[in-house]
Scaffold this active site. Structure first.
Site, PDB file in Angstrom:
ATOM      1  N   GLU A   1      -5.077  -8.850   0.051  1.00  0.00           N
ATOM      2  CA  GLU A   1      -5.963  -8.485   1.170  1.00  0.00           C
ATOM      3  C   GLU A   1      -7.371  -8.233   0.662  1.00  0.00           C
ATOM      4  O   GLU A   1      -7.552  -7.602  -0.388  1.00  0.00           O
ATOM      5  CB  GLU A   1      -5.513  -7.179   1.849  1.00  0.00           C
TER       6      GLU A   1
ATOM      7  N   GLU B   1       0.783  -1.225   0.000  1.00  0.00           N
ATOM      8  CA  GLU B   1       0.000   0.000   0.000  1.00  0.00           C
ATOM      9  C   GLU B   1       0.819   1.282   0.000  1.00  0.00           C
ATOM     10  O   GLU B   1       0.736   2.093   0.933  1.00  0.00           O
ATOM     11  CB  GLU B   1      -0.965  -0.004   1.185  1.00  0.00           C
TER      12      GLU B   1
HETATM   13  C1  BGC Z   1      -3.939  -2.592   5.464  1.00  0.00           C
HETATM   14  C2  BGC Z   1      -4.036  -3.283   6.808  1.00  0.00           C
HETATM   15  C3  BGC Z   1      -5.275  -2.790   7.512  1.00  0.00           C
HETATM   16  C4  BGC Z   1      -6.477  -3.113   6.662  1.00  0.00           C
HETATM   17  C5  BGC Z   1      -7.795  -2.692   7.268  1.00  0.00           C
HETATM   18  C6  BGC Z   1      -5.245  -2.689   4.721  1.00  0.00           C
HETATM   19  O1  BGC Z   1      -5.344  -1.826   3.673  1.00  0.00           O
HETATM   20  O2  BGC Z   1      -2.894  -3.133   4.717  1.00  0.00           O
HETATM   21  O3  BGC Z   1      -2.879  -3.020   7.530  1.00  0.00           O
HETATM   22  O4  BGC Z   1      -5.392  -3.343   8.778  1.00  0.00           O
HETATM   23  O5  BGC Z   1      -6.352  -2.400   5.470  1.00  0.00           O
HETATM   24  O6  BGC Z   1      -7.817  -1.322   7.466  1.00  0.00           O
END
Ligand code: BGC
Length: 502
Positions: free
Chosen positions: A397, A188
């Protein structure tokens, strides 16, 4: 809906499309959010240790990551969870200050290396592939001269130094690359640069609006590319791994029909996502970004563009530096151009001249920004396919936040719905997605929100001295998807009640 349609629908859902055999499922975490052991056995403090200790009130529930999920002491427990839930891979990150307490690579902390070796070896012994983020949470001793950004007001002089990161990456490849075959340089970068160096919303909390973000971006792209080239030259033949960068992409949908709305959505995608992927897949910044920032910089009486230029050699260096595209995706927004009379939300980058919002009618998670929009997942995957020539994508993610319920029906529905769209993107649209990691394995330290927003498939109570991990309903549901390779919206694990439809 009549009985026959309902039956057909259920049969389709149960016996419908299935994930390809080679498709991999994983779980994602990040070092500061889970490890704890903030000053254990030789670890140096990093910028998040410093930030949470210096500004405790900036964290919603006044907590920090000092102990977090205590994963530093729970390698075996975490690997067992992953094994039981049938993970193919585990995406985690390295804490720079745990292995190099001062940041400098001449000063190695043997216990940090021991910790990551233990984790990697145990994962492999359980047939779980480690996917590793090198990570940019910097050791605090390093920060003053890390050179991520340069002096205020001088965007194109005093060029930042990306070589510190490359030295660190080099050591990391040599220490762990015999066993780790998938590397992510940064996670990110938009968030690191916008929040860390432009509006100051997260560590290190540096504010230089509209300047720090672009300097940071330039440094990160060059650092990423140098690390990629170094791996290519020095390690690839021997270690046979893959290396990429993970970018967070929101899906931006035009708020209404018409060219200006379509343009507004496209500009937003280019500013958030193209900022990183255009230089890597096409070379140089997205033209719309270059044009707008140059124009605005001139209007604001800057002598040079706030978006620093790459040299020709740097453009060449960066282009082609991805073996896969890492994607973090959670939600969608609707966009309009400011010229249409809309007022810009303070969260938007003013340089876009666009505003985007999420209607209040959209279902939301505990985090204000998570609105449930599974359709956006299929759209962003198709946009990537078209824009960059169908690259290999690894979803690193995707997840949902609530308050920590064990019967987490909203998360169950979120996963079923988002994974259905992912399956459609793969099977119906031909998107080249190779794997999917859910955010996140267990409830953990959610940055400025502390533990008030829970994303875990395992419940974890930060006041429990043992930090027990308790499976939520979603853990069993995802396990069933991994096992059967199918999405069955009727699946109800033992001990839980059936969830209402989404
Ligand atoms: C981040 C995480 C974060 C998650 C939820 C992601 O974009 O990489 O570190 O906890 O978002 O906010």
């Amino acid at each position: 809906m009549n009985f026959i349609t309902l039956t057909l629908l259920l049969v389709y859902q149960v016996h419908g499309l299935s994930f390809p055999k080679c498709f991999k499922f994983g779980f994602a975490t990040a070092s500061y959010q889970i490890e704890g052991g903030w000053n254990a056995s030789g670890k140096g403090p990093n910028i998040w240790d410093w930030y949470t200790h210096t500004y405790p009130t900036r964290i919603a529930d006044l907590t920090n990551g000092d102990v977090a999920c205590d994963s530093y002491h729970k390698v075996a427990t975490d690997v067992k969870l992953l094994k039981n839930i049938k993970a193919d891979f585990y995406r985690f990150s390295i804490s720079w200050a745990r292995i190099f307490p001062t940041g400098q690579t001449n000063n190695i902390n043997p216990d940090g290396v021991r910790y990551y070796n233990e984790l990697i070896n145990l994962l492999l012994a359980n047939n779980i592939k480690p996917v590793r983020i090198i990570s940019l949470i910097m050791p605090i001793k390093y920060f003053p001269y890390s050179g991520i950004v340069s002096k205020p007001g001088s965007p194109s002089t005093n060029l930042p130094k990306s070589d510190y990161f490359v030295d660190y990456a080099d050591k990391v490849f040599s220490l762990f690359g015999d066993r780790v075959k998938t590397w992510i340089t940064f996670n990110e970068p938009s968030q690191i640069c916008e929040f860390g160096y432009s509006n100051g919303a997260i560590a290190p909390g540096y504010t230089q609006l509209g300047i720090g973000n672009y300097m940071c971006g330039r440094t990160l792209l060059i650092a990423h590319a140098k690390a990629y080239r170094l791996y290519e030259k020095k390690y690839k033949q021997l270690q046979k791994g893959f290396i990429g960068m993970t970018v967070h992409a929101v899906w931006f949908e035009p708020a209404a029909e018409g060219k200006t709305y379509a343009e507004a959505a496209e500009i937003s995608l280019q500013f958030m996502f193209g900022w990183w992927e255009h230089p890597i897949y096409k070379g140089g910044y997205p033209p719309v970004m270059r044009k707008r920032i140059n124009y605005l910089s001139a209007q604001q009486n800057f002598t040079k563009s706030r978006l620093p230029y790459f040299t020709k050699d740097e453009i060449k260096l960066i282009k082609g530096t991805a073996d896969f595209l890492g994607l973090n995706h959670y939600t969608s927004f609707l966009c309009s151009a400011l010229d249409s009379g809309a007022v810009q939300s303070p969260l938007m980058n003013p340089d876009t001249n666009v505003t985007c919002y999420q209607p209040s009618s959209w279902k939301r998670g505990a985090s204000i920004w998570i609105k449930v929009t599974p359709w956006g997942f299929r759209k962003i995957l198709n946009w990537i396919k078209k824009e960059y020539g169908n690259p290999k994508v690894l979803v690193t993610e995707n997840g949902y936040s609530d308050k920590g319920e064990l019967q987490d029906c909203n998360r169950v529905n979120f996963l079923n719905d988002y994974l259905t769209e992912l399956l459609n993107a793969i099977k119906k649209d031909g998107c080249n997605v190779q794997g999917y990691a859910v955010w996140t394995l267990m409830d953990n330290f959610e940055w400025g929100s502390g533990y008030t927003e829970r994303f875990g498939l395992f419940y974890m109570n930060p006041s429990d001295p043992n930090r027990a991990r308790i499976p939520k309903m979603s853990a069993y549901v995802l396990r069933n998807i991994i096992k059967t390779r199918k999405i069955d919206t009727t699946f109800t694990p033992q001990g839980f009640k059936a969830c209402p439809a989404s």
